[in-house]
Enzyme design. Structure first.
Site, short mmCIF file in Angstrom:
data_model
loop_
_atom_site.label_atom_id
_atom_site.label_comp_id
_atom_site.label_asym_id
_atom_site.label_seq_id
_atom_site.Cartn_x
_atom_site.Cartn_y
_atom_site.Cartn_z
N CYS A 8 -14.64 1.24 -14.78
CA CYS A 8 -14.82 2.78 -14.68
C CYS A 8 -13.80 3.54 -14.49
CB CYS A 8 -15.83 2.98 -13.39
SG CYS A 8 -16.71 4.46 -13.15
N GLU B 39 0.93 -1.17 0.01
CA GLU B 39 -0.07 -0.11 0.13
C GLU B 39 0.77 1.25 0.03
OE1 GLU B 39 -2.97 0.26 -0.51
OE2 GLU B 39 -3.72 -1.75 -0.30
N CYS C 171 -26.38 2.55 -11.79
CA CYS C 171 -25.71 3.80 -11.88
C CYS C 171 -26.13 5.13 -12.50
CB CYS C 171 -24.32 3.27 -12.61
SG CYS C 171 -23.11 4.72 -12.93
N CYS D 242 -18.76 1.39 -19.88
CA CYS D 242 -20.50 1.40 -19.07
C CYS D 242 -20.99 0.04 -19.72
CB CYS D 242 -20.92 2.43 -19.37
SG CYS D 242 -20.07 4.27 -18.39
N TYR E 238 -6.79 6.08 4.34
CA TYR E 238 -6.97 5.02 3.35
C TYR E 238 -5.93 3.78 3.75
CZ TYR E 238 -5.90 2.28 -0.52
OH TYR E 238 -5.59 0.85 -1.27
N CYS F 275 -20.29 -2.86 -17.61
CA CYS F 275 -20.10 -2.55 -16.51
C CYS F 275 -21.01 -3.44 -15.53
CB CYS F 275 -20.21 -1.02 -16.13
SG CYS F 275 -20.08 -0.97 -14.55
N ASP G 217 -9.65 5.22 -2.49
CA ASP G 217 -8.63 5.82 -3.11
C ASP G 217 -9.18 6.32 -4.37
OD1 ASP G 217 -9.60 3.31 -4.51
OD2 ASP G 217 -7.47 2.53 -5.20
S1 SF4 Z 1 -21.85 2.49 -15.58
FE1 SF4 Z 1 -21.31 4.04 -13.98
S2 SF4 Z 1 -20.01 2.64 -12.71
FE2 SF4 Z 1 -19.89 1.40 -14.57
S3 SF4 Z 1 -18.18 2.27 -15.78
FE3 SF4 Z 1 -20.16 3.45 -16.18
S4 SF4 Z 1 -19.96 5.32 -14.97
FE4 SF4 Z 1 -18.58 3.69 -14.06
#
Ligand code: SF4
Length: 205
Positions: A178, A26, A194, A185, A109, A188, A127
């Site tokens: 992301c 870390e 989201c 997206c 963190y 994702c 982070d």
């Molecule tokens: S859907 Fe949302 S969390 Fe997923 S990559 Fe796109 S902006 Fe990021």
């Protein structure tokens, strides 16, 4: 977390629960890219395998091992922490967040990462990757108080007892899907929840 189980990165510091080794990783990751840390992490641990070994090392020897990683202050603090753990805690890292944060160079963190990844606690971490995911999914809101809100979200979203997997998953989601630029997206795993889906610049159609 299901996505992480299939696609998470296989990183050497994820194969240990030793708080010392996790703190080394870390500390290196604070200002250095993962690819570079992959090179230095095993070398550093080969030279200083335990917290006592690092505590007993001279500053010049530690500096030599750190050479090339930059931000040498990190190595100074790492060695000072090792000495404190060896001298005051009998070589055993404290598991308590507040006690961890009293060690040199360990902020919120890093303390959360050690508490979670070494001691299995549900401590929040934030982070840059986790912060970006949380801000996009839930909305970052106004600039004022943003960091405090994101920390609260980081804490509230951990499923009880799953801090390790959740924190690793959210960091990998930020690093692999992301991303700051051109997040992917459409693939994702949290796209349905989201608030930023389809709104981030550079997102592929
Ligand atoms: S859907 Fe949302 S969390 Fe997923 S990559 Fe796109 S902006 Fe990021």
């Amino acid at each position: 977390m299901r996505w992480y189980a299939r696609h998470g990165r296989d990183l050497p510091w994820r194969r240990t629960r030793d708080p010392y080794a996790i703190l080394v990783s870390e500390t290196m990751l604070q200002q250095t890219q993962v690819a570079r840390v992959l090179d230095y992490y095993p070398r550093f641990l080969a030279r200083y395998p335990t917290v006592e070994d690092l505590a007993a090392a001279s500053p010049s020897a530690v500096r030599e091992t750190w050479e090339g990683l930059g931000y040498y202050r990190r190595a100074v603090n790492l060695r000072r922490s090792a000495r404190l753990v060896a001298e005051r805690h009998g070589g055993r890292f404290p598991a308590d967040l507040a006690a961890l944060q009293r060690l040199p160079g360990i902020g919120r963190y890093t303390a959360g990462a050690v508490a979670t990844f070494a001691f299995g606690q549900d401590a929040p971490i934030l982070d840059t990757n986790a912060a970006r995911v949380l801000a996009r999914v839930f909305g970052g809101g106004r600039r004022r108080g943003r960091t405090r809100r994101l920390w609260a979200l980081a804490e509230a979203t951990i499923p009880p007892g799953r801090g390790y997997d959740f924190n690793q998953a959210i960091m990998d989601l930020g690093a692999l899907i992301c991303r700051a630029r051109r997040p992917t997206c459409p693939v994702c795993p949290v796209r349905r929840a989201c608030g930023s889906f389809g709104r981030v610049a550079g997102m592929p159609k």
